[in-house]
Design a protein around this motif. Structure first.
Motif: not given
Length: 752
Positions: A525-538
């Motif tokens: 499994v590819r364990q890390t990937g794209e930005q799925v929500i904005s950094r400010r939200a996280a």
């Protein structure tokens, strides 16, 4: 002038294609074909047993290379055909090959029909006889190729000539795979019905015969609703064929009931957490395209991401904080308490520890990966993440952040939804105007029910799926979704929170590090990937959940480390959760109420089990989480969250007052009686909260937020250093809430 030429051409064509010539050509081709088949018949020998007939072991090892388990020994015991009841024998013939006793090993008509149905789009069908399937199981591979199929047919004819029909049937029944790691009817009878093959009933034999078409899909205890429907139809088909063949009286057939198999039990050697981890690793490999048959055939070296020390730390934390306080054998209520946990490295997605239950030989279903319980209020941070990510606003146009003020009154109907929904807060408390930060600390149902409507239920669901939650049963986009009414596993929630911890970059939990066979390697499994929500939200959500640990219902998880987390308790107090993280480690811990004393396990309440009254996420789950995290981080950590909130945490530490409105009080007029417990203090200094008042106007409890007038007095900062007992975490049983006692000032004595 042209007509004679056409006649001449027709006469020429007729001379070239006469009926005699056509028939002669066809006859010649038939002779050539028969000659070719006879040549193939002479050249293709009956081979020795294939590799699957002498299966190898699989090796599962920790991330450090130390062996966790060896599996792959064939779970098979050959039994003579005369020991298998005649109706059971006939059930297999009725299921797979009604012409078995008459054909010569190959059913040309059935094969032709199956090929035609496949070519015409009516579904892929086998058309193989029992003899062919036995040849495939014992002599050949499972490859679906024309060459293998031709060899199978030729060898089947030879085997039919050399072996008796009873011997072929015995070989087929004893070599077939039935699921649950069971090869052969004896292993299948013990696995599915806890009996010997000699004692199988007609109904049970028909079920085992039905399984062979799709053993994984048709296992009743794990099958989907569709799978159950299909296997029951297949079971009826087998019995009807037996009646048609004169092997089963119609009256007896009418009285047969579908024989529900028992829950699966693991093979020896899978005791403790080993069985849970091995099964989860196998499931992950199958999602990567490795067939279950291939895994069972053996020869794999599977390196896991499981950290041996952290795995022991997690088990020790559960044993000390929970199991040592339960009397599973002497107390029926204690026996219903099930624990599950998953721990993930947010930087890599590696599943470093997993707790599936008291032991795979005592409780086979893994509490770490099961999705049949609700995650409850641990879903609320995802609502907040969606609000910030989508730059959502309240009904009156105010942008949602940690300082945004909502009406926290219990049973207040949500505004803007087509569905009437008015959730009750814990103990039916009304908090009046309350900030999002405080609503998160206290897990106020009324606020988050309104927030998900403001964001949009579909948008929130999209955010949840992007974070890694699975779209399954009861994941309905309604206001109630804010309280975590869908099903989710600790693995799911650990993955979603790991993405929040990783600043919105997708983290997919992976148990398998590498999987190597002697002739190939599986892409993991590819364990890390794209930005799925904005950094400010996280990061805003992380900031909010730090308040839950520092000042809210999750205070028992606090330690000498920075932590963010959320508690949750589901409907009817059937599950209690704490999901949280430090900059280095994400862990989801859950307790489930499950009565396994009957034939079918049932979800039951946790109330009055481990402690008097309701179980809650801020209790034992948070304690287990804290004990494990402290061990896993070697006693503590200086790592700090690197947060970029973009101003969405503005005003989070201020609370509105509304003296101009007698009903809009900052605190309930009467507080519950509860014992205050102080969490352990961190050695680091917390950041100084802003002292400026929020500029938004709080709604009154009795009015729609969109029409609420502004307060007559500027909000003041909520006191943070008082020994006064605060109201409990305001979530209600039956409404997806959770309960916990808020601590007084951290200057008081620490809890034991």
């Amino acid at each position: 002038m042209g007509r004679p030429d056409k006649k001449a051409k027709k006469r020429g064509i007729r001379r070239l294609f006469t009926w005699k010539k056509i028939l002669g050509t066809l006859f010649a081709f038939c002779l050539i074909g028969m000659g070719a088949l006879y040549t193939v018949y002479l050249l293709v020998p009956v081979p020795s047993a294939n590799a699957e007939a002498t299966m190898q072991s699989n090796i599962y090892q920790y991330s450090n290379g130390k062996i966790l388990a060896r599996t792959g020994e064939i779970n098979r015991e050959i039994v003579d055909l005369e020991k298998i009841p005649l109706p059971v024998q006939r059930a297999f013939v009725a299921a797979e090959n009604k012409t078995f006793y008459k054909d010569n090993g190959v059913d040309i008509k059935g094969t032709t029909r199956a090929a035609w149905n496949t070519l015409t789009g009516k579904g892929k069908q086998g058309g193989s006889t029992i003899t062919q399937q036995y040849v495939k199981n014992f002599y050949l591979s499972q490859d679906q190729t024309a060459t293998r199929k031709l060899k199978e047919m030729v060898i089947a004819v030879k085997v039919d000539e050399e072996m008796s029909k009873p011997d072929i049937l015995a070989g087929y029944i004893n070599t077939s795979y039935y699921g649950r790691s069971a090869y052969g009817i004896q292993a299948a009878a013990r696995s599915y019905y806890g009996t010997d093959a000699a004692k199988l009933t007609t109904a049970q034999g028909a079920y085992l015969a039905s399984l062979l078409q799709a053993p994984n899909q048709y296992d009743w205890t794990s099958a989907s609703a569709t799978g159950r429907k299909l296997v029951e139809e297949r079971w009826n088909y087998v019995l009807d064929n037996m009646v048609e063949m004169g092997w089963l009286p119609a009256a007896e057939r009418a009285g047969l009931k579908f024989p529900v198999p028992r829950e699966p039990k693991p093979l020896p050697g899978m005791e403790g957490q080993t069985g849970y981890i091995v099964e989860a690793a196998n499931q992950e490999l199958m999602r990567q395209g490795v067939s279950e048959e291939d895994i069972k055939a053996g020869g794999w070296t599977i390196t896991l991401n499981i950290d041996e020390r952290k795995q022991k730390d997690l088990v020790a934390a559960v044993d000390k904080q929970l199991e040592a306080k339960l009397d599973r054998k002497g107390d029926k209520k204690d026996a219903t308490v099930q624990a599950g946990a998953t721990s993930v490295d947010p930087r890599t997605g590696a599943v470093v520890a997993m707790y599936g239950g008291v032991g795979a030989t005592e409780h086979w279903m893994s509490n770490a990966t099961r999705r049949d319980f609700q995650p409850a209020s641990t879903f609320k941070p995802i609502v907040l993440a969606s609000a910030v990510d989508n730059r959502s606003t309240t009904q009156d146009g105010r942008e949602i952040g940690l300082g945004t003020v909502y009406n926290g009154d219990s049973k207040r109907p949500v505004v803007g939804s087509k569905i009437h929904y008015a959730p009750e807060n814990e103990d039916d408390y009304s908090y009046g105007p309350v900030s999002v930060q405080r609503a998160t600390d206290k897990s106020i149902n009324a606020v988050y029910a309104q927030m998900i409507v403001d964001v949009g239920e579909e948008k929130t669901k999209k955010t949840a799926l992007s974070l890694g939650m699975k779209d399954g049963q009861d994941f309905d986009p309604t206001p109630a979704m804010a309280l975590g009414t869908m099903g989710a596993s600790t693995l799911d929630m650990a993955g979603a929170y790991a993405t929040l911890d990783n600043h919105g970059v997708k983290v997919t939990p992976a148990l398998v590090k590498t999987a190597q066979h002697r002739d190939r390697q599986v892409e993991t499994v590819r364990q890390t990937g794209e930005q799925v929500i904005s950094r400010r939200a996280a990061d805003t959500v992380t900031r909010a959940m730090r308040g839950v640990v520092d000042n809210g219902s999750g205070f028992r998880a606090a330690g000498d480390y920075e932590a963010a987390g959320k508690t949750g308790t589901s409907e009817n107090n059937r599950s209690a959760w704490f999901v949280g993280y430090t900059p280095e480690l994400v862990t989801a811990v859950a307790l489930f109420g499950e009565d396994t004393s009957g034939k079918i396990a049932e979800q039951v309440t946790l109330t009055d089990t481990i402690e008097p009254g309701r179980a809650n996420g801020g209790g034992f789950p948070a304690q287990i989480w804290g004990a494990y995290t402290e061990r896993a981080l070697n006693g503590g950590s200086d790592a700090e969250f690197d947060l970029e909130t973009g101003g969405y945490d503005s005003g989070r530490d201020t609370e509105p007052t509304a003296t101009g409105s007698p009903t809009a009080t900052d605190e309930p007029t009467q507080e519950p009686t509860s014992t205050a417990t102080t969490p352990p203090a961190r050695t680091t200094t917390a950041p100084t909260p802003p002292t400026t008042a929020p500029t938004t106007a709080p709604p009154t409890p009795t009015e729609d937020p969109a029409t609420t007038p502004p307060p007559t007095q500027e909000p003041t900062r909520e006191p943070t250093n008082t020994a006064t007992v605060q109201p409990p975490d305001p979530e209600v049983p039956d409404s997806g809430g959770d309960q916990g006692v808020l601590p007084p000032s951290r200057t008081t004595q620490q809890p034991r």
